[in-house]
Design a protein around this motif. Structure first.
Motif, PDB file in Angstrom:
ATOM      1  N   PHE A 380       0.722  -1.258  -0.121  1.00  0.00           N
ATOM      2  CA  PHE A 380       0.098  -0.176   0.014  1.00  0.00           C
ATOM      3  C   PHE A 380       0.890   1.064   0.208  1.00  0.00           C
ATOM      4  O   PHE A 380       2.072   1.344   0.620  1.00  0.00           O
ATOM      5  CB  PHE A 380      -0.842  -0.009   1.177  1.00  0.00           C
ATOM      6  N   TRP A 381       0.354   2.261  -0.885  1.00  0.00           N
ATOM      7  CA  TRP A 381       1.075   3.506  -0.723  1.00  0.00           C
ATOM      8  C   TRP A 381       0.102   4.702  -0.442  1.00  0.00           C
ATOM      9  O   TRP A 381      -1.089   4.784  -0.664  1.00  0.00           O
ATOM     10  CB  TRP A 381       1.612   3.783  -2.072  1.00  0.00           C
ATOM     11  N   THR A 382       0.733   5.686   0.226  1.00  0.00           N
ATOM     12  CA  THR A 382      -0.210   6.757   0.720  1.00  0.00           C
ATOM     13  C   THR A 382       0.527   7.929  -0.300  1.00  0.00           C
ATOM     14  O   THR A 382       1.503   7.714  -1.019  1.00  0.00           O
ATOM     15  CB  THR A 382      -0.179   7.084   2.092  1.00  0.00           C
ATOM     16  N   GLU A 383      -0.123   9.125  -0.158  1.00  0.00           N
ATOM     17  CA  GLU A 383       0.642  10.348  -0.739  1.00  0.00           C
ATOM     18  C   GLU A 383       1.944  10.637  -0.016  1.00  0.00           C
ATOM     19  O   GLU A 383       2.911  11.307  -0.726  1.00  0.00           O
ATOM     20  CB  GLU A 383      -0.386  11.566  -0.645  1.00  0.00           C
ATOM     21  N   ASN A 384       2.208  10.165   1.057  1.00  0.00           N
ATOM     22  CA  ASN A 384       3.585  10.204   1.855  1.00  0.00           C
ATOM     23  C   ASN A 384       4.342   9.639   1.349  1.00  0.00           C
ATOM     24  O   ASN A 384       5.548   9.842   1.368  1.00  0.00           O
ATOM     25  CB  ASN A 384       3.282  10.525   3.299  1.00  0.00           C
ATOM     26  N   GLY A 385       3.986   8.130   1.127  1.00  0.00           N
ATOM     27  CA  GLY A 385       5.129   7.230   0.824  1.00  0.00           C
ATOM     28  C   GLY A 385       4.414   5.788   1.119  1.00  0.00           C
ATOM     29  O   GLY A 385       3.304   5.619   1.466  1.00  0.00           O
ATOM     30  N   PRO A 386       5.463   4.787   1.138  1.00  0.00           N
ATOM     31  CA  PRO A 386       4.943   3.489   1.242  1.00  0.00           C
ATOM     32  C   PRO A 386       4.498   3.067   2.739  1.00  0.00           C
ATOM     33  O   PRO A 386       5.005   3.926   3.645  1.00  0.00           O
ATOM     34  CB  PRO A 386       6.170   2.666   0.813  1.00  0.00           C
ATOM     35  N   VAL A 387       3.517   2.304   2.791  1.00  0.00           N
ATOM     36  CA  VAL A 387       3.101   1.838   4.217  1.00  0.00           C
ATOM     37  C   VAL A 387       3.942   0.832   4.671  1.00  0.00           C
ATOM     38  O   VAL A 387       4.293  -0.097   3.809  1.00  0.00           O
ATOM     39  CB  VAL A 387       1.635   1.296   4.114  1.00  0.00           C
ATOM     40  N   LEU A 388       4.522   0.728   6.105  1.00  0.00           N
ATOM     41  CA  LEU A 388       5.469  -0.221   6.220  1.00  0.00           C
ATOM     42  C   LEU A 388       4.869  -1.086   7.450  1.00  0.00           C
ATOM     43  O   LEU A 388       3.821  -0.410   8.172  1.00  0.00           O
ATOM     44  CB  LEU A 388       6.765   0.390   7.120  1.00  0.00           C
ATOM     45  N   PRO A 389       5.111  -2.087   7.675  1.00  0.00           N
ATOM     46  CA  PRO A 389       4.907  -3.033   8.675  1.00  0.00           C
ATOM     47  C   PRO A 389       5.214  -2.658  10.215  1.00  0.00           C
ATOM     48  O   PRO A 389       6.218  -1.926  10.307  1.00  0.00           O
ATOM     49  CB  PRO A 389       5.167  -4.438   8.301  1.00  0.00           C
ATOM     50  N   GLY A 390       4.164  -3.177  11.251  1.00  0.00           N
ATOM     51  CA  GLY A 390       4.586  -2.527  12.516  1.00  0.00           C
ATOM     52  C   GLY A 390       5.766  -3.229  13.027  1.00  0.00           C
ATOM     53  O   GLY A 390       6.387  -2.873  13.969  1.00  0.00           O
ATOM     54  N   SER A 391       6.028  -4.314  12.644  1.00  0.00           N
ATOM     55  CA  SER A 391       7.406  -4.977  12.961  1.00  0.00           C
ATOM     56  C   SER A 391       8.662  -4.500  12.660  1.00  0.00           C
ATOM     57  O   SER A 391       9.794  -4.875  13.068  1.00  0.00           O
ATOM     58  CB  SER A 391       7.571  -6.735  12.351  1.00  0.00           C
TER      59      SER A 391
END
Length: 826
Positions: A380-391
């Motif tokens: 997933f990507w937002t306008e800010n950048g890629p979504v990273l896992p909580g781990s």
């Protein structure tokens, strides 16, 4: 009985013969991949003949009649000596390690796919000039020419590792080289980890105590630190998750303490005994076998260049030409922001933006895993950048329920022209031209130090994010991604980056220290990499009127710890005056012996002395005692001693001595008491590990440089052939930096150091010298696998000459690459 004995001897001899045959066969097969450095080979991609002259250190001096052929030959030489390393770097950048290593590297691959640096590298090709693309393609053709030669000549698959991991090797492309630049940027960066750690600490401590433990560098212009709990009040006080992306030796993700660092200093002719400029540089990276660095000399259309390259890149990243020298150090520029993104409670496929809820950009990627079914990764990507896992990097510990985290990072740019800046720098003929060439550099941000025959300069290179002055955390903490004031507004023009040119003192230097004090948002960073080495650098460079090449070498190899000189009088002051008659083999007797040794020590982290080990163990034990009661499990995140924290506590800066009191006890413990207990802890640990004789301890026994093979280094028996271990001087806070690993079972191993050292003298350029930490070859059976490492450990160098006559006079191999002419041309 005799008959049994005879048959037993026959069996033993038969097994020995079989073993000898197996060993001989293995040696023959593996040695097939050792390159032949004296030969003539024809390739149709060449324009004219090109020669690769190997000197006694196996440094290739490449003489081509045009840039295409020279870069072709560099690609060929890289593939001769470091093919396995190149393919591992590429696979890491692509997120394709699991095709070879199975589930163990799956977390790394998944993270790399989410960051999508390889896609960004491919897209960046469109931003490059045609001449830059031609150079990248020429280099790729040279790599692929070597691959073709290996396949057609049955040359042992090119490296012995490929017999264990037999996956096919894809042809090299221009995008592969761009991706390796981005991969190196990941290894050098720590701002994401810094933001998360500061946020986690702020959930436990108040602002004053945060400034103790995560101190601002001395100087003005520090930002007010907003409390993270004010930004996100619904977070629990502490939670943690295992970050498996850092568990593998193949991982590019480092801890905060083991990210980029370096030294560089330069002198104007007025401060040089020979009236020529001087430049010294030693970039600090993770130690591996082979080293990440590869020495090479290239003859370009603008003249010769020589220095350190990275296999997979057609650039001399650090080095010199006849007229210009350049070095790199980590700038600590804040090029990363972590964002907390709020999910739509009615539709989790959407996230909040300043304009309302918007759907995530979604992509799928299939990760192939050896001996397992492929894994489909949804990204997933937002306008800010890629979504990273909580781990990853414990992001989950600072992410409220109903939210996810994304990251903005200049390294993820799809219009990255950094390689273009690298090519232009190699052809620059002066400091002014070098400064102009560096404007196109995007990421990772560095300090570029330059010297020509008359001038010296330092410049911060790389894109500086343009932040709103109203940014909630000023980039120091994760912030709300849905607020416009927290979002980037592009990047500043390169003219905003700090430049230092020809200082009045005649000396420029950088040790990752704070070097600018500009206000936000045109600041560079609030987190810097050094507060200690810079003190020693200033003393050595400024107190000497005239410098030479040898004085610059002396500074590179200096192992005196300014931290030890500052802290020992503070933490041991009272203990030195509490001596009493005690049995020498008791805990109190060992303490007295240790104090006596330290009282007469000058702070030199010499490998042959016991004092550096006692000091290092004492400081580790002391910091743990000071923070463990306040931080609980979070104290394990502080793997390395922070000298400014210890100094604040023992000088009681803003009430910092309160750290000495154990929160859980009724009485109030003093700092002197904590210091004594910590010394006893340290000595007990050392006695258990190294024996009871304190005076027999040796720093180098614990502080071994670990040049380990990232793949074969953990395999029994093989590790003895591929890993290189050396007793070394230096430490965490010395100019000859040997950063310790900081974790058990041996926290004092030297794992991060100046794997390249170069000193350039423009009064006599061919007297310049350089060295790398292992050898030029990545083949364990080669005599060039570790030969330079022996010199590196002893503080020795090899000549860095552009003199073609000298290179040919000492040649140990000559490879001639010639074009295949059409029949009509014959």
């Amino acid at each position: 009985m005799d008959r049994i004995f005879v048959w037993l001897m026959r069996l033993i001899l038969s097994l020995a013969a079989i073993g000898a045959l197996f060993f001989a066969f293995s040696w023959y097969v593996l040695s097939r991949s050792l390159p032949d450095y004296t030969k003539t080979v024809q390739f149709e991609q060449l324009i004219a003949p090109v020669e690769i002259v190997r000197d006694t250190a196996n440094v290739p001096h490449i003489f081509g009649k045009n840039d295409h052929d020279t870069l072709f030959a560099l690609g060929y030489a890289h593939a001769q000596d470091r093919l396995w390393q190149m393919t591992m770097l590429r696979r890491t950048a692509q997120g394709r390690l699991s095709e070879i290593f199975g589930e163990a590297t799956l977390p790394i691959d998944m993270m790399m796919r989410r960051l999508a640096i390889y896609s960004a590298a491919r897209q960046s090709l469109s931003a490059l000039r045609p001449d830059t693309l031609a150079k990248l393609d020429a280099y790729a053709l040279g790599v692929n020419a070597r691959l073709l030669e290996i396949n057609t000549g049955a040359l042992g698959r090119g490296a012995p590792e490929f017999f264990l991991f037999s996956n096919a090797i894809s042809p090299w492309t221009a995008a592969d080289s761009l991706a390796i630049i981005k991969l190196m940027g990941i290894q050098l960066s720590n701002h994401l980890q810094q933001e998360v750690l500061r946020a986690r600490v702020s959930l436990i401590l108040d602002d004053d105590r945060i400034k103790d433990l995560l101190p601002d560098m001395p100087g003005n212009g520090q930002a007010e630190l907003i409390e993270f709990t004010r930004l996100f009040p619904d977070l629990p006080p502490y939670q943690a998750s295992e970050d498996r992306t850092q568990l593998s030796a193949l991982s590019p993700f480092n801890s905060i303490a083991l990210s980029g660092a370096s030294n560089a200093w330069a002198a104007l002719p007025g401060r040089s005994a020979t009236r020529g400029t001087l430049l010294a540089n030693d970039p600090h990276l993770r130690l591996t076998a082979p080293s990440i660095w590869y020495l090479a000399r290239l003859e370009l259309s603008t003249g010769g260049v020589i220095g350190g390259t990275i296999p997979g890149l057609p650039l001399v990243l650090v080095g010199r030409s006849a007229k210009l020298g350049w070095g790199l150090t980590s700038s600590n520029l804040d090029d990363t922001d972590v964002y907390i993104e709020k999910l739509n409670p009615l539709d989790p496929s959407e996230y909040q933006t300043p304009e309302g809820y918007k759907p995530f950009v979604k992509k799928q990627s299939i990760v192939r895993v050896k001996d397992k079914s492929p894994v489909t990764l949804e990204m997933f990507w937002t306008e800010n950048g890629p979504v990273l896992p909580g781990s990853h990097a414990n992001l989950g510990a600072v992410t409220p329920e109903g939210h996810v985290t994304s990251v903005a990072w200049t390294l993820l740019s799809s219009q990255d022209t950094s390689v273009e800046a690298g090519f232009d720098l190699m052809t620059a003929q002066s400091v002014r031209e070098g400064l102009e060439a560096s404007r196109n550099f995007v990421a990772p941000s560095q300090i570029l130090t330059l010297a020509d025959s008359k001038q010296i300069a330092m410049r911060t290179i790389g894109a500086l994010p343009k932040r709103d002055p109203r940014h909630q955390s000023k980039g120091r903490l994760p912030s709300a991604g849905w607020l416009a004031q927290n979002r980037w507004q592009g990047v500043f023009d390169p003219s905003v980056n700090p430049v230092f040119l020809n200082p009045a003192s005649g000396i420029l230097g950088h040790t990752n220290n704070k070097y600018t004090d500009r206000s936000f948002p045109e600041h560079i960073s609030y987190d810097w990499g050094d507060s200690q080495r810079v003190q020693r650098m200033r003393r050595l460079l400024q107190t000497r009127e005239a410098h030479t090449r040898d004085s610059f070498i002396e500074a590179q190899l200096d192992s005196v710890s300014p931290a030890a000189r500052t802290l020992l009088p503070l933490i041991g002051g009272e203990l030195w005056y509490q001596s009493q008659s005690v049995p020498p083999d008791s805990a109190a007797g060992r303490r007295q012996t240790a104090l006596d040794l330290l009282a007469n020590w000058n702070g030199e982290m010499n490998e042959h002395l016991p004092e550096p080990l006692i000091y290092a163990a004492w400081l580790r034990a002391l910091q743990k005692r000071l923070i463990v009661d306040e931080l609980g499990p979070l104290h394990e995140a502080f793997t390395h001693v922070e000298p400014l924290f210890i100094e604040r506590v023992f000088r009681d800066v803003s009430g910092a001595s309160s750290w000495c009191d154990v929160v859980q006890s009724r009485r109030v413990e003093s700092c002197a008491e904590m210091s004594r207990l910590a010394l006893d802890d340290a000595l007990a640990e050392l006695v258990e590990t190294y024996g009871s004789e304190i005076t027999a301890l040796r720093w180098g026994e614990a502080h071994q440089a670990t040049h380990d093979h990232p793949v074969l280094g953990d395999i029994p028996i093989l590790r003895w052939f591929v890993n290189i271990r050396q007793s070394t001087s230096g430490g965490d806070h010395t100019l000859q930096r040997g950063k310790t690993i900081g974790t058990r079972p041996n926290p004092y191993l030297n794992v991060h150091a100046g794997a390249y050292r170069g000193v350039y003298d423009f009064a006599d350029p061919d007297s310049s010298v350089f060295i790398i930490s292992t050898g030029q070859s990545g083949h364990p059976l080669s005599r060039h696998y570790d030969n330079l490492g022996k010199l590196w450990r002893r503080g020795e160098y090899v000549p860095m000459t552009l003199d073609e006559t000298l290179a040919r006079a000492g040649a140990t191999g000559l490879t001639t690459l010639t074009p295949i002419l059409d029949q009509t041309d014959r």
